[in-house]
Design a protein around this motif. Structure first.
Motif, PDB file in Angstrom:
ATOM      1  N   MET A 182       0.841  -1.178   0.000  1.00 29.26           N
ATOM      2  CA  MET A 182       0.000   0.000   0.000  1.00 29.26           C
ATOM      3  C   MET A 182       0.883   1.237   0.000  1.00 29.26           C
ATOM      4  SD  MET A 182      -3.058  -0.723   2.680  1.00 29.26           S
ATOM      5  CE  MET A 182      -1.976  -1.188   3.986  1.00 29.26           C
ATOM      6  N   ARG A 183       0.498   2.188  -0.814  1.00 29.71           N
ATOM      7  CA  ARG A 183       1.213   3.460  -0.888  1.00 29.71           C
ATOM      8  C   ARG A 183       0.218   4.581  -1.040  1.00 29.71           C
ATOM      9  NH1 ARG A 183       6.641   2.611  -4.271  1.00 29.71           N
ATOM     10  NH2 ARG A 183       7.092   0.530  -3.555  1.00 29.71           N
ATOM     11  N   PHE A 184       0.582   5.694  -0.432  1.00 30.07           N
ATOM     12  CA  PHE A 184      -0.230   6.895  -0.589  1.00 30.07           C
ATOM     13  C   PHE A 184       0.655   8.103  -0.381  1.00 30.07           C
ATOM     14  CE2 PHE A 184      -2.505  10.296   1.762  1.00 30.07           C
ATOM     15  CZ  PHE A 184      -3.259  10.778   0.705  1.00 30.07           C
ATOM     16  N   ARG A 185       0.546   9.046  -1.301  1.00 28.87           N
ATOM     17  CA  ARG A 185       1.206  10.344  -1.153  1.00 28.87           C
ATOM     18  C   ARG A 185       0.395  11.378  -1.907  1.00 28.87           C
ATOM     19  NH1 ARG A 185       7.020  11.041  -2.974  1.00 28.87           N
ATOM     20  NH2 ARG A 185       7.224   9.289  -1.605  1.00 28.87           N
ATOM     21  N   ALA A 186       0.336  12.569  -1.321  1.00 36.19           N
ATOM     22  CA  ALA A 186      -0.419  13.664  -1.928  1.00 36.19           C
ATOM     23  C   ALA A 186       0.269  14.977  -1.587  1.00 36.19           C
ATOM     24  CB  ALA A 186      -1.856  13.664  -1.410  1.00 36.19           C
ATOM     25  N   LYS A 187       0.023  15.973  -2.422  1.00 35.85           N
ATOM     26  CA  LYS A 187       0.652  17.279  -2.219  1.00 35.85           C
ATOM     27  C   LYS A 187      -0.355  18.377  -2.528  1.00 35.85           C
ATOM     28  CE  LYS A 187       4.718  19.937  -3.602  1.00 35.85           C
ATOM     29  NZ  LYS A 187       5.936  19.938  -4.429  1.00 35.85           N
ATOM     30  N   ILE A 188      -0.430  19.354  -1.621  1.00 40.17           N
ATOM     31  CA  ILE A 188      -1.272  20.536  -1.821  1.00 40.17           C
ATOM     32  C   ILE A 188      -0.350  21.738  -1.938  1.00 40.17           C
ATOM     33  CG2 ILE A 188      -3.079  22.007  -0.873  1.00 40.17           C
ATOM     34  CD1 ILE A 188      -4.021  19.669   0.805  1.00 40.17           C
ATOM     35  N   VAL A 189      -0.494  22.495  -3.028  1.00 40.63           N
ATOM     36  CA  VAL A 189       0.318  23.688  -3.238  1.00 40.63           C
ATOM     37  C   VAL A 189      -0.536  24.952  -3.113  1.00 40.63           C
ATOM     38  CG1 VAL A 189       1.803  24.907  -4.873  1.00 40.63           C
ATOM     39  CG2 VAL A 189       1.931  22.426  -4.700  1.00 40.63           C
ATOM     40  N   ASP A 190      -1.764  24.887  -3.578  1.00 35.08           N
ATOM     41  CA  ASP A 190      -2.648  26.051  -3.576  1.00 35.08           C
ATOM     42  C   ASP A 190      -3.142  26.342  -2.151  1.00 35.08           C
ATOM     43  OD1 ASP A 190      -4.332  28.102  -4.247  1.00 35.08           O
ATOM     44  OD2 ASP A 190      -5.808  26.846  -5.276  1.00 35.08           O
TER      45      ASP A 190
END
Length: 181
Positions: free
Chosen positions: A1-9
């Motif tokens: 299982m893998r999860f990664r996310a990025k918020i820039v705004d």
């Protein structure tokens, strides 16, 4: 299982923080269901005992600039996590002036959601504040407990007083404020 996310705004980050803060006020623990296209925040207390039930569905494209997720298996491409939303809320409070926020599922001594907040600095080197939020992975045999609730079709009717009466009340109240509830 893998999860990664990025918020820039920053606007997306503020909106995501408000959703988490609302969930924090409702419950101590919550289930996060991750799919390729959506995030679900699920709360299933026993309604018979006066508990609350909640189903919050967010399209990941509305919040995250980058979103990568690999589930348990190809045919079950989902991840179910149980966590305390208050911990995530605290982590996101440090991100009010952030340039980016990265969220990643890691396995240190136990499974954690790692929230890395990139803060601006006066020098060319940015500061990164990291928060590890402990999570509990929910096994696949329990996934049926978190199915989407069936909502009956609703029929809403709104009855207002006579327009002439309402107009006179609104005109008198406009001196108090620009908006009323």
């Amino acid at each position: 299982m893998r999860f990664r996310a990025k918020i820039v705004d920053l606007a997306c980050l503020n909106h995501f923080s408000r959703v988490i803060n609302t969930i924090t006020k409702l419950t101590k623990t919550c289930t996060l269901r991750l799919t390729v296209s959506k995030l679900y925040f699920i709360l299933t207390d026993k309604v018979a005992n006066g508990g609350v039930s909640m189903w919050c569905e967010l399209c990941q494209g509305n919040f995250f600039d980058e979103f990568q997720m690999e589930g348990v298996a190809a045919d079950h491409n989902e991840i179910y996590l149980e966590f305390m939303p208050e911990n995530l809320s605290r982590a996101l409070k440090t991100a009010q002036s952030a340039t980016a926020v990265k969220i990643k599922l890691t396995n240190k001594h136990s499974p954690c959601l790692k929230v890395a907040v990139e803060l601006p600095s006066l020098s060319s080197i940015s500061r990164i504040v990291t928060h590890d939020i402990p999570v509990r992975l929910i096994p696949r045999r329990l996934w049926n407990d978190f199915r989407e609730p069936s909502v009956p079709d609703f029929d809403v009717s709104i009855y207002l007083p006579v327009l002439k009466t309402m107009k006179s009340v609104v005109e008198r109240m406009k001196n108090l404020s620009n908006c009323i509830v």
